[in-house]
Design an enzyme around this catalytic site. Structure first.
Site, PDB file in Angstrom:
ATOM      1  N   ALA A  65      23.104  47.772  28.882  1.00 57.47           N
ATOM      2  CA  ALA A  65      24.225  46.835  28.846  1.00 57.47           C
ATOM      3  C   ALA A  65      25.139  47.036  30.045  1.00 57.47           C
ATOM      4  CB  ALA A  65      25.017  47.021  27.557  1.00 57.47           C
ATOM      5  N   GLY A 114      19.824  49.156  26.384  1.00 54.55           N
ATOM      6  CA  GLY A 114      19.315  47.825  26.056  1.00 54.55           C
ATOM      7  C   GLY A 114      17.972  47.527  26.688  1.00 54.55           C
ATOM      8  N   GLU A 117      15.579  49.013  24.379  1.00 55.43           N
ATOM      9  CA  GLU A 117      15.539  48.239  23.140  1.00 55.43           C
ATOM     10  C   GLU A 117      14.742  46.948  23.310  1.00 55.43           C
ATOM     11  OE1 GLU A 117      19.570  49.195  20.719  1.00 55.43           O
ATOM     12  OE2 GLU A 117      19.837  48.705  22.833  1.00 55.43           O
ATOM     13  N   GLU A 137      23.149  55.933  24.575  1.00 52.31           N
ATOM     14  CA  GLU A 137      24.387  55.439  23.964  1.00 52.31           C
ATOM     15  C   GLU A 137      25.235  56.558  23.366  1.00 52.31           C
ATOM     16  OE1 GLU A 137      21.391  52.013  23.753  1.00 52.31           O
ATOM     17  OE2 GLU A 137      21.360  54.189  23.444  1.00 52.31           O
TER      18      GLU A 137
END
Length: 287
Positions: A65, A114, A117, A137
């Site tokens: 992100a 991300g 992910e 994270e």
């Protein structure tokens, strides 16, 4: 203005390239929105049978992100951060996971946060030997929010996933292969040819059958086996009246290569369809 996601179609395969190389292809809100819009277009384009998703530049698939943008949302409160960041990211990974055409991640570099992910969510993934993965994270004092706490344990197992999630330590593409996050690791120069070859080996089959398999797995994997079998039966029932199934059966019997028309063309048999629906109802009720 620079295109945030580059798009081209070659040999019935759409190549989508995350295009913020100066930011390690970080996923800002505009990039996510653009990627979702392109997926909407591709889904209804009969000329596209598969998607390859990769990153621009030599360093990253996606480093995750855009933290600067995300931090502004956090500063406005939990409601804003949930709406702008979490819901948007989960919408993207859910879309990729349930897409009715095969999406292949070609992981060319860093796949952190991300980016990891996305790799977990897509049906198929090939990694360069230069790729590097991480679930960092925890270093920001937060859990993953694009589905990483849910998909990674399903892929790698609870304890192995928790090690990655709780330490935030980077891991190699070969470990990603061991954990089921990617299908294959190849030399960097062979990454895109390998992804294209995988797409080519899929798109020669009936696109309706490919969609039925993708849907069966995506919808059934998190259900009980009994519920998953109903999903499987439902997808077969959708295929049963198609010309593609009849062509596949005829070609096998006649010992020839099948020719599929690339659409959900059905043989009109309303009575057959009605009986199939009734049979599915009986299966669902245990009758």
């Amino acid at each position: 203005m620079t295109e945030l996601v580059l798009s081209e179609t070659r040999d019935r395969v759409a190549i989508l390239t995350l295009n913020r190389p100066e930011k390690l292809n970080a996923l800002n809100y505009a990039l996510i929105d653009r990627l979702l819009s392109l997926l909407d277009l591709i889904e209804t384009d009969d000329g596209v049978r598969a998607v390859i998703l990769t990153g621009a530049g030599e360093r990253a698939f996606s480093a995750g992100a855009d933290i600067h943008e995300f931090s502004l949302s956090v500063a406005e409160g939990a409601d804003v951060a949930l709406r702008d960041f979490v819901a948007r990211g989960q919408r993207l990974t859910a879309r990729l996971e349930a897409f009715r055409k095969p999406v292949i991640a070609a992981v060319n570099g860093l796949a952190f946060g991300g980016g990891c992910e996305i790799t977990e969510a897509v049906p198929l993934a090939v990694a360069s030997d230069r790729a590097l993965f991480a679930k960092p994270e925890i270093n920001l004092a937060m859990p993953p929010t694009f589905g990483g706490t849910q998909r990674l344990p399903r892929l790698a197992g609870r304890k192995r996933a928790l090690e990655l999630l709780l330490t935030g330590e980077a891991f190699s593409p070969h470990r990603a292969l061991e954990f089921g996050i990617v299908n294959k690791v190849v030399p960097h120069a062979e990454l895109m040819p390998e992804a294209h070859d995988l797409a080519r080996r899929i798109i020669g089959h009936s696109p309706a059958a490919v969609a039925a398999i993708l849907t069966s797995v995506a919808r059934g994997i998190n259900h009980s086996i009994a519920e998953g079998l109903l999903v499987e039966a439902e997808q077969f029932a959708r295929m049963a009246p198609t010309t593609d199934l009849r062509e596949g059966l005829s070609a096998w019997i006649e010992r020839r290569k099948p020719t599929f028309d690339g659409t959900w063309t059905h043989v009109t048999r309303p009575a057959e369809t009605r009986r199939a629906a009734q049979q599915l109802d009986r299966m669902a009720s245990g009758g």
